[in-house]
Design an enzyme around this catalytic site. Structure first.
Site, PDB file in Angstrom:
ATOM      1  N   THR A  80      -7.579   3.182  -5.676  1.00 26.79           N
ATOM      2  CA  THR A  80      -7.682   3.479  -4.252  1.00 26.79           C
ATOM      3  C   THR A  80      -8.044   2.223  -3.474  1.00 26.79           C
ATOM      4  O   THR A  80      -8.606   1.271  -4.019  1.00 26.79           O
ATOM      5  CB  THR A  80      -8.746   4.540  -3.951  1.00 26.79           C
ATOM      6  OG1 THR A  80     -10.052   3.942  -4.000  1.00 26.79           O
ATOM      7  CG2 THR A  80      -8.676   5.712  -4.906  1.00 26.79           C
ATOM      8  N   ASP A  81      -7.747   2.235  -2.195  1.00 29.46           N
ATOM      9  CA  ASP A  81      -8.251   1.180  -1.326  1.00 29.46           C
ATOM     10  C   ASP A  81      -9.763   1.354  -1.180  1.00 29.46           C
ATOM     11  O   ASP A  81     -10.347   2.353  -1.605  1.00 29.46           O
ATOM     12  CB  ASP A  81      -7.540   1.210   0.026  1.00 29.46           C
ATOM     13  CG  ASP A  81      -7.326  -0.188   0.588  1.00 29.46           C
ATOM     14  OD1 ASP A  81      -8.187  -1.067   0.345  1.00 29.46           O
ATOM     15  OD2 ASP A  81      -6.317  -0.410   1.273  1.00 29.46           O
ATOM     16  N   TRP A  82     -10.404   0.392  -0.547  1.00 32.53           N
ATOM     17  CA  TRP A  82     -11.863   0.275  -0.595  1.00 32.53           C
ATOM     18  C   TRP A  82     -12.564   1.268   0.347  1.00 32.53           C
ATOM     19  O   TRP A  82     -12.176   1.440   1.496  1.00 32.53           O
ATOM     20  CB  TRP A  82     -12.255  -1.147  -0.229  1.00 32.53           C
ATOM     21  CG  TRP A  82     -12.500  -2.084  -1.379  1.00 32.53           C
ATOM     22  CD1 TRP A  82     -13.532  -2.988  -1.482  1.00 32.53           C
ATOM     23  CD2 TRP A  82     -11.738  -2.245  -2.575  1.00 32.53           C
ATOM     24  NE1 TRP A  82     -13.442  -3.679  -2.667  1.00 32.53           N
ATOM     25  CE2 TRP A  82     -12.356  -3.240  -3.360  1.00 32.53           C
ATOM     26  CE3 TRP A  82     -10.599  -1.622  -3.084  1.00 32.53           C
ATOM     27  CZ2 TRP A  82     -11.878  -3.639  -4.608  1.00 32.53           C
ATOM     28  CZ3 TRP A  82     -10.108  -2.017  -4.328  1.00 32.53           C
ATOM     29  CH2 TRP A  82     -10.747  -3.008  -5.068  1.00 32.53           C
ATOM     30  N   TYR A 137      -5.010   3.569   3.374  1.00 31.39           N
ATOM     31  CA  TYR A 137      -6.005   4.453   3.981  1.00 31.39           C
ATOM     32  C   TYR A 137      -5.375   5.585   4.796  1.00 31.39           C
ATOM     33  O   TYR A 137      -5.958   6.655   4.945  1.00 31.39           O
ATOM     34  CB  TYR A 137      -6.895   3.652   4.936  1.00 31.39           C
ATOM     35  CG  TYR A 137      -7.765   2.611   4.301  1.00 31.39           C
ATOM     36  CD1 TYR A 137      -8.768   2.965   3.403  1.00 31.39           C
ATOM     37  CD2 TYR A 137      -7.614   1.261   4.618  1.00 31.39           C
ATOM     38  CE1 TYR A 137      -9.589   2.006   2.831  1.00 31.39           C
ATOM     39  CE2 TYR A 137      -8.431   0.298   4.056  1.00 31.39           C
ATOM     40  CZ  TYR A 137      -9.416   0.673   3.163  1.00 31.39           C
ATOM     41  OH  TYR A 137     -10.227  -0.273   2.609  1.00 31.39           O
ATOM     42  N   HIS A 174       0.862  -1.184   0.000  1.00 34.65           N
ATOM     43  CA  HIS A 174       0.000   0.000   0.000  1.00 34.65           C
ATOM     44  C   HIS A 174       0.897   1.233   0.000  1.00 34.65           C
ATOM     45  O   HIS A 174       1.576   1.475   0.993  1.00 34.65           O
ATOM     46  CB  HIS A 174      -0.875   0.030   1.241  1.00 34.65           C
ATOM     47  CG  HIS A 174      -1.752  -1.159   1.435  1.00 34.65           C
ATOM     48  ND1 HIS A 174      -1.357  -2.280   2.161  1.00 34.65           N
ATOM     49  CD2 HIS A 174      -3.020  -1.415   1.015  1.00 34.65           C
ATOM     50  CE1 HIS A 174      -2.347  -3.150   2.193  1.00 34.65           C
ATOM     51  NE2 HIS A 174      -3.373  -2.661   1.488  1.00 34.65           N
TER      52      HIS A 174
END
Length: 634
Positions: free
Chosen positions: A336-338, A300, A250
């Site tokens: 993007t992350d969720w 995030y 990430h």
């Protein structure tokens, strides 16, 4: 000018041309009838990819373009199912037919490879029935190990089962990492999965973090070396029709979370660099980009105490555009992350949007900010109407949308999905979990075991009587009984104790949060006392499943032998204990001596706990190790 891709095939990769390398599988009753003399350029495989992308993009409405920018979960089941209650969602038919979405993360367990292949074929059929017939790209979180958490990964099920990534790091064998990736790629492709939402290349410099098991530890050099083999195994030397694309995550490294708390949750939203060590965490991403990474996912977290604005990385233009794209030279897709825009539920647990640092923005403003930061696609969202509104209002230009859509469409063409979207369900049943793949995974499980201590060379237990009695915890008695040994009910009755424990953690509430092993790395005093009675009663061999670096000095001191494992079944454990296989693993992180040392260390600095019990790289061998290359004892 049209380029004849038959003539240009030798320079296909350089020119953007790519001819089909295999005959496409076509389900019974379906014909790819769009491929004829009147077919549009984007449907004609004799044209080069860039020409096909240009042609398709020019035909798309803003609504169709907006749909490409979303990548959300897909549940195996009826295509018109909308769920209910906290699990309510748009149906697959709605997302493909009305929202024009074509990127989905398969978020269901796979229990039958043939049925999953048939399901994904139905998804592709549905996509082909839309106006432009853009095929679907199906992705997945990791599926080849032992972790089961709907937000981060799935147990292997019908797939071959390997150690977690941290176990591959313990083995330190680039060949095994490449072989794993090649096997996983074949199994994914067989069922129709063409995108891997991994590798996770974060450095585990904060020992309390709940996501260490999917990393390769806290050493940037080892991580960088292994991730290259991982990416090459999934993608090949160049992304193409026989590839599974990888999503490296990430960015810019998710390891240095404040106090080890994960940024899925508001209490863990901060990422901190007390050692001013961001550059160390960037090293694996530089290696990934050089190895051909085509897609990267920011985390995030929001950075605090740095030169960067304290907003979550996907909202952070200096992180995505200036650092990732301009400084590191990444030209691929940023996903993007969720769940950064919309509040929702995971495993029945309410989860606010992870818009850390910009919580005050509206959903529309969040979407605009993410695009402005330089991201291409919204993970875990199904809100293309927001993009349409932003363009219609003039907040975001259609040219900006085209930049991201072009990247996303081009990838579909490169993967061959426009020319060969279907898979053969019968072949899937033969490929997934075949005997060879399963054997490779089991060998890796056994070899990755790390022998931490071995007092009086108690292991391997190779010369024991058949009448030997065992007290066991943490696995089923049937495994011992299959060796024709006896399992007894108490340590007092036993000749040996065999104990398998998960690394300590503090249980958290919630359907999703409960699966994230976080908090203290030490057993509580009551559990320590209970275990101590066993150690003082009978010679004891302990296996700690190291999803995080456990604080276990008392076990090292009191037990006769201690192993660290990183994802393995009980058969693997017993094979190592009884000397059928030999442990080859080396610690992929330091093992701290106390929680005080953990709390005092700096989150972003590797190997920063005082006086660790064992250091990175520790791992004993048996006194008489097996001589064969497979580490099997006769």
């Amino acid at each position: 000018m049209r380029i004849d891709c038959t003539v240009a095939s030798l320079t296909a990769l350089a020119s953007g041309c790519q001819a089909l390398s295999t005959r496409p599988y076509v389900p019974r009753g379906h014909s790819l009838s769009r491929r004829d003399d009147s077919a549009p350029i984007y449907r004609d495989a004799s044209y080069c990819i860039d020409e096909r992308v240009d042609d398709l993009l020019a035909r798309m409405t803003i609504e169709e373009k907006a749909g490409q920018l979303f990548h959300t979960r897909l549940m195996d089941g009826p295509l018109d199912d909308e769920g209910s209650g906290n699990n309510a969602h748009n149906s697959t038919s709605n997302m493909i037919g009305e929202k024009h979405m074509t990127h989905f993360n398969l978020a269901s367990d796979i229990t039958n490879a043939t049925e999953t292949a048939e399901f994904i074929n139905r998804i592709q059929e549905l996509a082909l029935q839309t106006r432009l017939g853009i095929p679907v790209t199906v992705s997945t979180d990791p599926r080849h190990s032992f972790t089961e958490n709907v937000g981060t990964g799935f147990k292997a099920g019908v797939f071959s089962q390997w150690p977690e990534s941290i176990g591959l790091a313990a083995l330190r064998d680039p060949y095994v990492v490449r072989k794993f990736a090649e096997v996983a790629k074949e199994e994914y492709i067989a069922v129709g999965i063409r995108a891997a939402l991994h590798p996770q290349v974060d450095l585990s410099t904060e020992p309390r973090w709940a996501r260490i098991s999917n990393t390769w530890g806290e050493n940037s050099t080892l991580t960088s070396e292994l991730l290259v083999e991982y990416i090459k195994g999934f993608q090949g030397d160049k992304l193409g029709p026989q590839s599974v694309k990888t999503v490296t995550k990430h960015f810019p490294g998710g390891g240095p979370v404040e106090n080890g708390e994960d940024s899925h949750f508001a209490y863990g939203k901060n990422q901190t660099y007390p050692g001013n060590n961001l550059e160390e965490h960037l090293k694996p991403f530089k290696a990934a980009i050089a190895a051909g990474a085509t897609e990267i996912m920011p985390y995030y977290s929001r950075p605090i105490g740095t030169e960067y604005e304290p907003v979550a990385f996907s909202f952070n233009k200096r992180i995505v555009t200036e650092l990732l794209r301009n400084e590191l030279g990444f030209e691929g897709i940023v996903l993007t992350d969720w769940g950064l825009i919309t509040d929702g539920y995971i495993a029945g647990q309410y989860m606010p949007a992870r818009a850390w640092g910009v919580e005050n923005l509206t959903e529309l403003e969040r979407a605009a900010r993410i695009l402005d930061a330089g991201c291409d696609q919204f993970g875990g969202e199904e809100r293309p109407e927001l993009i349409v509104q932003l363009v219609q209002e003039g907040t975001v230009s259609e040219d900006r949308i085209d930049v991201s859509v072009r990247r996303l469409l081009r990838e579909k063409f490169v993967l061959g999905l426009f020319d060969n979207p279907f898979v053969d369900p019968e072949s899937a049943g033969r490929v997934v979990g075949n005997d060879y793949f399963v054997r490779l995974g089991r060998e890796a499980q056994r070899r990755s075991y790390t022998l931490l201590s071995n007092n009086e060379d108690i292991v391997p237990l190779k010369k024991i009587e058949q009448s030997t009695k065992f007290y066991i915890e943490g696995f089923n008695a049937s495994f011992i009984e299959s060796w024709n040994y006896t399992v007894v009910d108490s340590p007092e009755e036993a000749d040996y104790a065999l104990l398998r424990y998960n690394a300590p953690y503090e249980p958290r509430p919630g359907g999703f949060e409960a699966n994230m092993h976080a908090g203290s790395l030490a057993f509580n005093d009551t559990e320590k006392a209970r275990q101590a009675k066993i150690y003082s009663t009978v010679p004891t061999i302990v296996d700690i499943v190291m999803d995080r670096p456990a604080v276990i000095p008392e076990i090292i001191e009191q037990a006769k032998a201690v192993f660290a494992s990183y994802g393995s079944d009980s058969n693997a454990f017993l094979d190592v204990v009884f000397g059928v296989s030999a442990p080859e693993g080396k610690l992929p992180f330091d093992l701290p001596s106390s929680m005080e040392a953990v709390e005092a260390q700096m989150e972003d600095v590797p190997f920063d706990t005082r006086n660790p019990v064992f250091k990175f790289g520790h791992g004993l061998s048996y006194a008489n190790p097996c001589a064969s290359s497979s580490s099997k004892c006769s």
